[in-house]
Design a protein around this motif. Structure first.
Motif, PDB file in Angstrom:
ATOM      1  N   ARG A   1      37.575  34.904  49.128  1.00 41.02           N
ATOM      2  CA  ARG A   1      38.922  35.393  49.404  1.00 41.02           C
ATOM      3  C   ARG A   1      39.748  34.438  50.256  1.00 41.02           C
ATOM      4  O   ARG A   1      39.225  33.804  51.171  1.00 41.02           O
ATOM      5  CB  ARG A   1      38.831  36.759  50.094  1.00 41.02           C
ATOM      6  CG  ARG A   1      38.506  37.850  49.111  1.00 41.02           C
ATOM      7  CD  ARG A   1      38.076  39.142  49.763  1.00 41.02           C
ATOM      8  NE  ARG A   1      37.672  40.067  48.715  1.00 41.02           N
ATOM      9  CZ  ARG A   1      36.497  39.996  48.086  1.00 41.02           C
ATOM     10  NH1 ARG A   1      35.623  39.067  48.419  1.00 41.02           N
ATOM     11  NH2 ARG A   1      36.213  40.832  47.111  1.00 41.02           N
TER      12      ARG A   1
ATOM     13  N   ALA B   1      41.638  37.687  46.055  1.00 43.91           N
ATOM     14  CA  ALA B   1      40.292  37.393  45.555  1.00 43.91           C
ATOM     15  C   ALA B   1      40.386  36.299  44.486  1.00 43.91           C
ATOM     16  O   ALA B   1      40.911  36.514  43.395  1.00 43.91           O
ATOM     17  CB  ALA B   1      39.652  38.645  44.974  1.00 43.91           C
TER      18      ALA B   1
ATOM     19  N   GLY C   1      37.966  37.391  40.173  1.00 43.10           N
ATOM     20  CA  GLY C   1      38.705  37.961  41.290  1.00 43.10           C
ATOM     21  C   GLY C   1      39.342  39.295  40.954  1.00 43.10           C
ATOM     22  O   GLY C   1      39.350  40.210  41.782  1.00 43.10           O
TER      23      GLY C   1
ATOM     24  N   THR D   1      38.282  42.931  42.633  1.00 38.61           N
ATOM     25  CA  THR D   1      39.296  43.768  43.273  1.00 38.61           C
ATOM     26  C   THR D   1      39.310  45.166  42.667  1.00 38.61           C
ATOM     27  O   THR D   1      39.359  46.167  43.391  1.00 38.61           O
ATOM     28  CB  THR D   1      40.682  43.109  43.144  1.00 38.61           C
ATOM     29  OG1 THR D   1      40.642  41.831  43.796  1.00 38.61           O
ATOM     30  CG2 THR D   1      41.760  43.958  43.780  1.00 38.61           C
TER      31      THR D   1
ATOM     32  N   ARG E   1      44.569  40.954  41.643  1.00 37.56           N
ATOM     33  CA  ARG E   1      43.423  40.396  42.354  1.00 37.56           C
ATOM     34  C   ARG E   1      43.572  40.451  43.874  1.00 37.56           C
ATOM     35  O   ARG E   1      42.852  39.763  44.588  1.00 37.56           O
ATOM     36  CB  ARG E   1      43.198  38.944  41.921  1.00 37.56           C
ATOM     37  CG  ARG E   1      44.339  37.990  42.226  1.00 37.56           C
ATOM     38  CD  ARG E   1      43.923  36.531  42.047  1.00 37.56           C
ATOM     39  NE  ARG E   1      43.760  36.135  40.670  1.00 37.56           N
ATOM     40  CZ  ARG E   1      42.602  35.765  40.125  1.00 37.56           C
ATOM     41  NH1 ARG E   1      41.504  35.738  40.852  1.00 37.56           N
ATOM     42  NH2 ARG E   1      42.534  35.406  38.865  1.00 37.56           N
ATOM     43  N   SER E   2      44.494  41.280  44.356  1.00 37.61           N
ATOM     44  CA  SER E   2      44.786  41.276  45.792  1.00 37.61           C
ATOM     45  C   SER E   2      44.807  42.679  46.367  1.00 37.61           C
ATOM     46  O   SER E   2      45.040  43.661  45.664  1.00 37.61           O
ATOM     47  CB  SER E   2      46.139  40.605  46.057  1.00 37.61           C
ATOM     48  OG  SER E   2      46.167  39.307  45.509  1.00 37.61           O
TER      49      SER E   2
ATOM     50  N   GLU F   1      35.419  43.626  51.162  1.00 37.02           N
ATOM     51  CA  GLU F   1      35.119  44.159  49.832  1.00 37.02           C
ATOM     52  C   GLU F   1      34.090  45.267  50.003  1.00 37.02           C
ATOM     53  O   GLU F   1      33.462  45.398  51.049  1.00 37.02           O
ATOM     54  CB  GLU F   1      34.562  43.059  48.932  1.00 37.02           C
ATOM     55  CG  GLU F   1      33.271  42.439  49.440  1.00 37.02           C
ATOM     56  CD  GLU F   1      32.762  41.334  48.541  1.00 37.02           C
ATOM     57  OE1 GLU F   1      32.989  41.383  47.334  1.00 37.02           O
ATOM     58  OE2 GLU F   1      32.111  40.415  49.063  1.00 37.02           O
TER      59      GLU F   1
END
Length: 306
Positions: free
Chosen positions: A26, A40, A59, A63, A101-102, A229
Motif C-alpha cells: 500500500r 492498494a 490491489g 480492497t 483499489r483504495s 487490511e
C-alpha cells in the motif's frame, strides 16, 4: 461486481496529496491531519521482499475483499473506514489510480504488534512446532502434523519490523511488556473473536482460513480500532476444502489461495545453482507464476462473495 484492470499498478504517483509512506503493497497519502488515503498497488511481497513484477488486478481484489470483511465483522470492534469515497480527495486525472483499489480511512496511532491468530498448523508455526511443540510460547499437544487443525485457535503475535526486515514472532508476555496488560489482552481477545467469526463464514463458502493477522490502532481518545487490511490473501492463509484431507494425510501444504504459490516457487528456484537467500532483489517471476497468482486471488474473492 468484481473489477479487474487490464493494466497493473506497481506504484501509485499521486501529486495532489502528501505521500506518508510506501509499504510492501500500500501507498499511504495524508488527507488533512485526520485521514489517510490507502492505495492498494498490485505489488506482491514474499518473505518480506517486494517482487519486481506486479500481479494485475491484485490491489482491487485485495480492497474488495477487505471491504467485504470489514462489513461482515462489524460489531466486534470498530474499524478505520470513514465511509467517504476515495475518489473525492484526488484530482480527476488521478481517479484512475484510486478507483476500486483504495480506502479513505481514519488516521490512527498504530499499535506495533501484528495480531496473528492460527487455527491450523502451517508455515513458520509448523516449523516452530517441530522444534519445541509450541508456537510463540503457546504449548501444543504432541502428534500434530503439517496443516493439522488446532484444538482451538491460538494467538501468536509478532513485532512489526522495519521495511525490508522480517517481522519477529514474540510471546504474549512480550506484548504485555510493549503495550501494557489491558491493551495486550483486549487485542488478543478481539483478534480471536474476529478469526472465529471469519473462519465460520469462510467455511460456509468452502474455504479454510488457516491463519491470519490483524492490525490495530488507537483513536486520540484511546479507542481500539481495526485498521489496515483485513483477511485478504496477503494477510491470511486460505485453503479450499477440496484437497485439504489429502494434503493432511500426506503431510504436504494444502492447495492455497494466497501467496503460498509464489513462496513455493521461490523456495524451489535456483540462482547459480543455489537457493535464493530471501533478500532483495527477488528472482524475476515467470509469466506463468504471475498469471496463476492473479487467478488464485480472483478465485478466492469470487468464491467468498458468491
Amino acid at each position: 461486481m468484481i473489477q479487474s484492470s487490464s493494466s497493473a499498478l506497481h506504484t501509485s504517483a499521486l501529486t495532489s496529496l502528501p505521500l506518508l509512506a510506501r509499504g510492501k503493497v500500500r501507498d499511504n497519502y495524508a488527507v488533512g491531519d485526520d485521514r489517510i488515503l490507502m492505495v492498494a498497488s498490485d505489488r506482491l511481497s514474499a518473505f518480506d521482499v517486494i517482487m519486481g513484477e506486479p500481479i494485475p488486478g491484485k490491489g482491487e481484489l485485495l480492497t474488495q475483499m477487505a471491504l467485504f470483511w470489514f462489513d461482515r465483522l462489524q460489531g466486534i470492534v470498530p474499524n478505520h473506514l470513514t465511509g467517504e469515497a476515495p475518489e473525492s480527495v484526488v484530482t480527476p486525472a488521478e481517479v484512475p489510480q484510486v478507483v476500486g483499489r483504495s480506502m479513505l480511512v481514519k488516521r490512527l496511532k498504530p499499535i506495533p504488534v501484528e495480531a496473528v491468530v492460527r487455527g491450523y498448523l502451517a508455515g513458520s508455526g509448523w516449523k516452530e512446532y517441530q522444534e519445541s511443540r509450541s508456537v510463540c510460547g503457546v504449548p501444543l499437544p504432541e502428534g500434530l502434523t503439517n496443516a493439522a487443525k488446532l484444538p482451538q485457535p491460538i494467538y501468536t503475535p509478532a513485532a512489526k519490523a522495519a521495511a525490508g526486515e522480517h517481522d519477529e514472532n514474540i510471546t504474549f508476555e512480550r506484548t504485555v511488556e510493549m503495550i501494557g496488560q489491558d491493551l495486550a489482552s483486549r487485542i488478543r481477545d478481539v483478534s480471536i473473536a474476529l478469526y472465529e467469526k471469519a473462519a465460520a463464514i469462510a467455511l460456509e463458502k468452502g474455504m479454510i482460513i488457516a491463519d491470519t493477522k490483524f492490525e490495530f490502532g488507537l483513536t486520540p481518545e484511546g479507542e481500539l480500532v481495526l485498521m489496515d487490511e483485513v483477511l485478504t490473501p496477503d494477510s491470511s492463509r486460505y485453503w479450499p476444502v477440496e484437497g485439504y484431507d489429502e494434503a493432511l494425510r500426506s503431510g504436504a501444504n494444502p492447495p492455497s489461495y494466497d501467496k503460498q504459490f509464489v513462496r513455493d516457487w521461490l523456495e524451489s528456484v535456483r540462482i547459480n545453482g543455489k537457493p535464493w537467500d530471501k533478500t532483495a532483489p527477488a528472482p524475476r517471476l515467470p509469466r506463468e507464476v504471475v498469471e496463476k497468482t492473479a487467478a488464485k486471488y480472483r478465485e478466492a474473492l469470487e468464491r467468498l462473495t458468491a
